[in-house]
Design an enzyme around this catalytic site. Structure first.
Site, PDB file in Angstrom:
ATOM      1  N   GLY A 369      26.044 -19.671 -23.341  1.00  0.00           N
ATOM      2  CA  GLY A 369      24.784 -19.163 -22.943  1.00  0.00           C
ATOM      3  C   GLY A 369      24.310 -18.037 -23.470  1.00  0.00           C
ATOM      4  O   GLY A 369      25.026 -17.139 -23.863  1.00  0.00           O
ATOM      5  N   GLY A 371      21.392 -14.865 -22.166  1.00  0.00           N
ATOM      6  CA  GLY A 371      20.179 -14.713 -21.186  1.00  0.00           C
ATOM      7  C   GLY A 371      19.812 -13.266 -21.383  1.00  0.00           C
ATOM      8  O   GLY A 371      20.375 -12.551 -22.526  1.00  0.00           O
ATOM      9  N   GLY A 372      18.996 -12.770 -20.390  1.00  0.00           N
ATOM     10  CA  GLY A 372      18.467 -11.358 -20.739  1.00  0.00           C
ATOM     11  C   GLY A 372      19.431 -10.319 -20.549  1.00  0.00           C
ATOM     12  O   GLY A 372      19.128  -9.106 -21.064  1.00  0.00           O
ATOM     13  N   PHE A 373      20.543 -10.653 -19.846  1.00  0.00           N
ATOM     14  CA  PHE A 373      21.340  -9.639 -19.537  1.00  0.00           C
ATOM     15  C   PHE A 373      22.587  -9.729 -20.393  1.00  0.00           C
ATOM     16  O   PHE A 373      23.717  -8.889 -20.502  1.00  0.00           O
ATOM     17  CB  PHE A 373      22.112  -9.633 -17.982  1.00  0.00           C
ATOM     18  CG  PHE A 373      20.964  -9.082 -17.183  1.00  0.00           C
ATOM     19  CD1 PHE A 373      20.433  -7.957 -16.975  1.00  0.00           C
ATOM     20  CD2 PHE A 373      20.328 -10.113 -16.324  1.00  0.00           C
ATOM     21  CE1 PHE A 373      19.675  -7.527 -15.868  1.00  0.00           C
ATOM     22  CE2 PHE A 373      19.132  -9.786 -15.521  1.00  0.00           C
ATOM     23  CZ  PHE A 373      18.902  -8.370 -15.177  1.00  0.00           C
ATOM     24  N   ARG A 375      25.289 -12.243 -23.368  1.00  0.00           N
ATOM     25  CA  ARG A 375      26.031 -13.328 -23.864  1.00  0.00           C
ATOM     26  C   ARG A 375      27.199 -13.934 -23.151  1.00  0.00           C
ATOM     27  O   ARG A 375      27.886 -13.092 -22.605  1.00  0.00           O
ATOM     28  CB  ARG A 375      26.287 -13.443 -25.450  1.00  0.00           C
ATOM     29  CG  ARG A 375      25.119 -13.367 -26.258  1.00  0.00           C
ATOM     30  CD  ARG A 375      25.561 -13.050 -27.728  1.00  0.00           C
ATOM     31  NE  ARG A 375      24.256 -13.177 -28.513  1.00  0.00           N
ATOM     32  CZ  ARG A 375      24.173 -13.935 -29.463  1.00  0.00           C
ATOM     33  NH1 ARG A 375      25.020 -15.085 -29.603  1.00  0.00           N
ATOM     34  NH2 ARG A 375      23.107 -13.895 -30.155  1.00  0.00           N
ATOM     35  N   VAL A 376      27.059 -15.227 -22.846  1.00  0.00           N
ATOM     36  CA  VAL A 376      28.198 -15.716 -22.075  1.00  0.00           C
ATOM     37  C   VAL A 376      29.332 -16.606 -22.775  1.00  0.00           C
ATOM     38  O   VAL A 376      28.729 -17.637 -23.425  1.00  0.00           O
ATOM     39  CB  VAL A 376      27.784 -16.620 -20.933  1.00  0.00           C
ATOM     40  CG1 VAL A 376      28.840 -16.976 -19.880  1.00  0.00           C
ATOM     41  CG2 VAL A 376      26.703 -15.648 -19.907  1.00  0.00           C
ATOM     42  N   LYS A 391      30.961 -12.717 -19.282  1.00  0.00           N
ATOM     43  CA  LYS A 391      29.634 -12.259 -19.969  1.00  0.00           C
ATOM     44  C   LYS A 391      29.618 -10.752 -20.387  1.00  0.00           C
ATOM     45  O   LYS A 391      30.263  -9.914 -19.757  1.00  0.00           O
ATOM     46  CB  LYS A 391      28.810 -12.251 -18.523  1.00  0.00           C
ATOM     47  CG  LYS A 391      27.423 -11.735 -18.874  1.00  0.00           C
ATOM     48  CD  LYS A 391      26.371 -11.628 -17.598  1.00  0.00           C
ATOM     49  CE  LYS A 391      25.895 -13.096 -17.266  1.00  0.00           C
ATOM     50  NZ  LYS A 391      24.965 -13.020 -16.331  1.00  0.00           N
ATOM     51  N   ASP A 493      17.697 -12.277  -6.457  1.00  0.00           N
ATOM     52  CA  ASP A 493      17.227 -13.143  -7.632  1.00  0.00           C
ATOM     53  C   ASP A 493      17.761 -14.582  -7.513  1.00  0.00           C
ATOM     54  O   ASP A 493      18.089 -15.246  -8.415  1.00  0.00           O
ATOM     55  CB  ASP A 493      17.961 -12.520  -9.070  1.00  0.00           C
ATOM     56  CG  ASP A 493      17.063 -12.827 -10.259  1.00  0.00           C
ATOM     57  OD1 ASP A 493      15.824 -13.279  -9.956  1.00  0.00           O
ATOM     58  OD2 ASP A 493      17.290 -12.800 -11.336  1.00  0.00           O
TER      59      ASP A 493
END
Length: 659
Positions: A369, A371-373, A375-376, A391, A493
């Site tokens: 994955g 995301g905005g914060f 990579r996973v 993450k 969130d």
């Protein structure tokens, strides 16, 4: 145009040159008409190459390449044929068939990261009002996204994973109408063996690839095909969709390309381009196309001789100092940041080396994955053999790092069946790594919003019992955070993408990157209004005060998106449907609240019990998302309502208001 007076003078060398240029221009450019028209650029040298309308950083290189963007950040470039084409038949008013092919390449300073990709666009103007070079391919402003007046259609070759607009990954092809949220999209690649085998392509590889775009005006079938430059056109298209362009584009439209770099140093090239109305496009002569510049090595602009010299020197040095280089490299590879105040967190800290081995060196094959914060990556802890997700969150400097780590360690103590378990953290220069349980069924959003997911990534729809079970699980997890743990945890969130599903589809609340803790007995705390658009309680904008009620508001929106199968804000929908909570409220006022239910639940085949549960959840969603924080229930009351212990409070006052 040649001055007529020149014809009355002797044919000087200069006049002959002008006449030759005019004849070449007529050969290269096919006149636009209702019955046909096209262009053919087998490279962009000579007269044909300069007959384009260039804007931004776009230019024709000395080698005959059309370079849309240079290796600078936040720039955009576009190139369009300067004359419009007549796309509509003057008699029937319908779109005529057209086809195009072009060869492109994306060269980035970084191996797997690049700017916003390239679009092949059909536009009403060549004077694009696109946003900055940071986003949106430089073709449309953020304030104009989704407007029918844009009159835009384009094929995107997208190298950015923008979850806000439903991107499936950072390497896909899509069809876009008036906005950058694709009508349909698919991972970049091509089919072989009659469509039975799919081969992946990486758009940012730097290698040239050929694209074919074909539209049948009779069947309204739009197709795009992709392949490496050394292969002929595959028999099966990569992406195919029925699109009626009649009401989307004008009679006369321009064709061309646009791109933007965003935050990454990227060059976008077009090597050759052919376009044809009412007929098959002319094939490009691949062998005579201009050559791309050599790929950059370690960010440098070295020619082949310099590369070989560098390699030779490197080999020589390694032969003499192999032992020293190996030791230094290994230490640097696994170097990590460790400060004295972290001693008390030793039990929750992983070494970077251990996480490196866990994820097999953070290989692309382990990536699950983006995301905005950060990579996973998926991995397995070597000692416990436990599957985990790691993450990687980049950071240059965080003044409150000590407080942040303290809260991360506190989160590691959370123990609940519906809360993702965090195992610990690691830290190195410029990077923070968080370790938590791996969830094999991924995020709930992938199941709810399947219209944003291509057929190659299709996931089975969730039936109502599964959705209701997930809702109860998230409610139980939130109640634990608010009331049962030693401190109050405000998640901040809550949304479908932050709910992960295990192998039995049990819900696990995840992503505590914005979470805040305070002691029981305290009423609230003040902070910046941070969260996801559409899920944030209205009082945050005025007071900045986070409370349990702000989480309850987000939970209310979450309930509506689970039942309705759509996001809280979808700008491309009709005005009355764009804001989910308003749409559900208006239907509730009319006594037709079940009309908002996701069609895949298929209420007509369900019993009364399911219909009652669906209505209960919709009404509870409206109650939790009440604009007045004091009117929202606490999570204990929410659970009592979901379990049938307490009734849903009377919503007639809400339904009868005009607000």
């Amino acid at each position: 145009m040649i001055n007529p007076s020149l014809l009355l003078r002797p044919l000087t060398k200069s006049i002959i040159h002008q006449m030759v240029r005019l004849l070449l221009l007529l050969l290269f450019i096919v006149p636009v008409s209702a019955n046909g028209g096209g262009v053919f650029f087998n490279g962009f040298t000579g007269v044909g190459g300069v007959n384009l309308s260039l804007a931004g950083t776009a230019k024709i290189t000395s080698d005959g390449l059309l370079q849309l963007t240079t290796k600078k950040t936040h720039v955009k470039g576009s190139a369009f044929h300067p004359l419009p084409f007549r796309f509509k038949d003057p008699t029937s008013g319908k779109i005529v068939s057209f086809s195009s092919t072009f060869v492109f390449a994306v060269r980035s300073k970084f191996k797997q990261l690049s700017g916003n990709g390239i679009v092949f666009a059909i536009s009403p103007t060549i004077n694009l009002s696109g946003d900055t070079g940071s986003q949106f391919f430089g073709i449309v402003k953020d304030t104009d996204l989704g407007k029918p007046t844009n009159r835009l259609f384009f094929v995107e070759l997208d190298t950015i994973d923008n979850q806000e607009f439903g991107d499936i990954n950072n390497n896909h092809v899509g069809f876009d109408i008036n906005t950058i949220r694709s009508n349909s999209s698919i991972t970049a690649g091509y089919y072989t063996d009659g469509g039975r085998r799919f081969e992946n392509l990486t758009l940012v590889s730097g290698d040239p690839m050929q694209v074919w775009v074909d539209y049948d005006g009779v069947t309204m079938r739009m197709e795009v095909t992709l392949a490496p430059i050394n292969l002929s056109k595959p028999a099966v298209p990569l992406l195919s969709s029925t699109i009626n362009l009649t009401d989307i584009i004008n009679d006369d439209m321009y064709v061309g390309f646009s791109s933007a770099t965003g935050s990454f140093l990227t060059s976008h090239y077009i090597l050759g381009w052919s376009f044809q109305l009412n007929g098959n496009t002319r094939d490009l002569e691949i062998s005579t196309l201009p050559k791309l510049p050599p790929k950059s090595i370690n960010g440098g602009r070295r020619n082949l001789l310099a590369v070989w010299i560098s390699v030779g020197v490197t080999v020589f040095v390694l032969a003499l100092l192999s032992g020293v280089v190996f030791t230094v490299t290994r230490r640097k590879k696994f170097a990590q940041v460790y400060e004295d105040w972290e001693k008390e967190y030793e039990s929750c800290r992983f070494s970077y080396k251990e996480l490196y081995k866990t994820t097999r060196g953070f290989r692309t094959s382990s990536l699950i994955g983006v995301g905005g914060f950060g990579r996973v990556y998926k991995g397995m802890l070597p000692r416990s053999k436990l599957d985990v997700a790691v993450k990687r969150i980049p950071h240059e400097s965080m003044q409150n790092m000590k407080d942040f780590i303290s809260e991360v360690v506190s989160m590691c103590q959370l123990r609940h069946r519906n809360i993702i378990r965090q195992h610990g953290y690691s830290r190195r220069k410029g990077e923070l790594l968080l370790v938590y349980d791996f969830m094999p069924n991924g995020g709930l959003d992938k199941y709810l919003f399947q219209h944003e997911t291509p057929s190659s990534s299709y996931r089975a729809s969730l039936h109502w019992n599964q959705r209701f079970h997930i809702i109860k699980g998230v409610a139980a997890g939130l109640y634990y955070l608010h009331e049962e743990w030693e401190k109050v945890v405000i998640h901040r969130d809550i949304k479908a993408s932050n709910v992960l599903l295990d192998q039995d589809f049990n819900a696990h609340v995840s992503d505590f990157g914005l979470a805040r803790l305070y002691d029981h007995g305290s009423t609230s705390m003040t902070t910046k209004a941070i969260g996801s658009v559409g899920y944030m309680a209205p009082e945050l904008a005025t007071t900045g005060r986070i409370t349990k009620a702000t989480d309850v508001f987000s939970f209310g929106i979450f309930l509506l998106e689970v039942v309705c199968g759509r996001r809280p804000l979808e700008v491309e929908l009709a005005e009355e449907k764009r804001v989910l909570v308003d749409w559900v409220l208006e239907n509730g006022k009319r006594g037709k609240i079940v009309d908002t239910v996701d069609s895949r639940i298929n209420l007509t085949e369900q019993g009364n019990k399911v219909i009652e549960e669906v209505e209960l959840v919709l009404n509870l969603g409206l109650l939790c998302s009440n604009p007045l924080a004091t009117e929202r229930p606490n999570m204990g009351h929410v659970i009592e309502i979901l379990e049938g212990i307490a009734p849903v409070p009377d919503l007639s006052e809400i339904f009868n208001t005009d607000a």
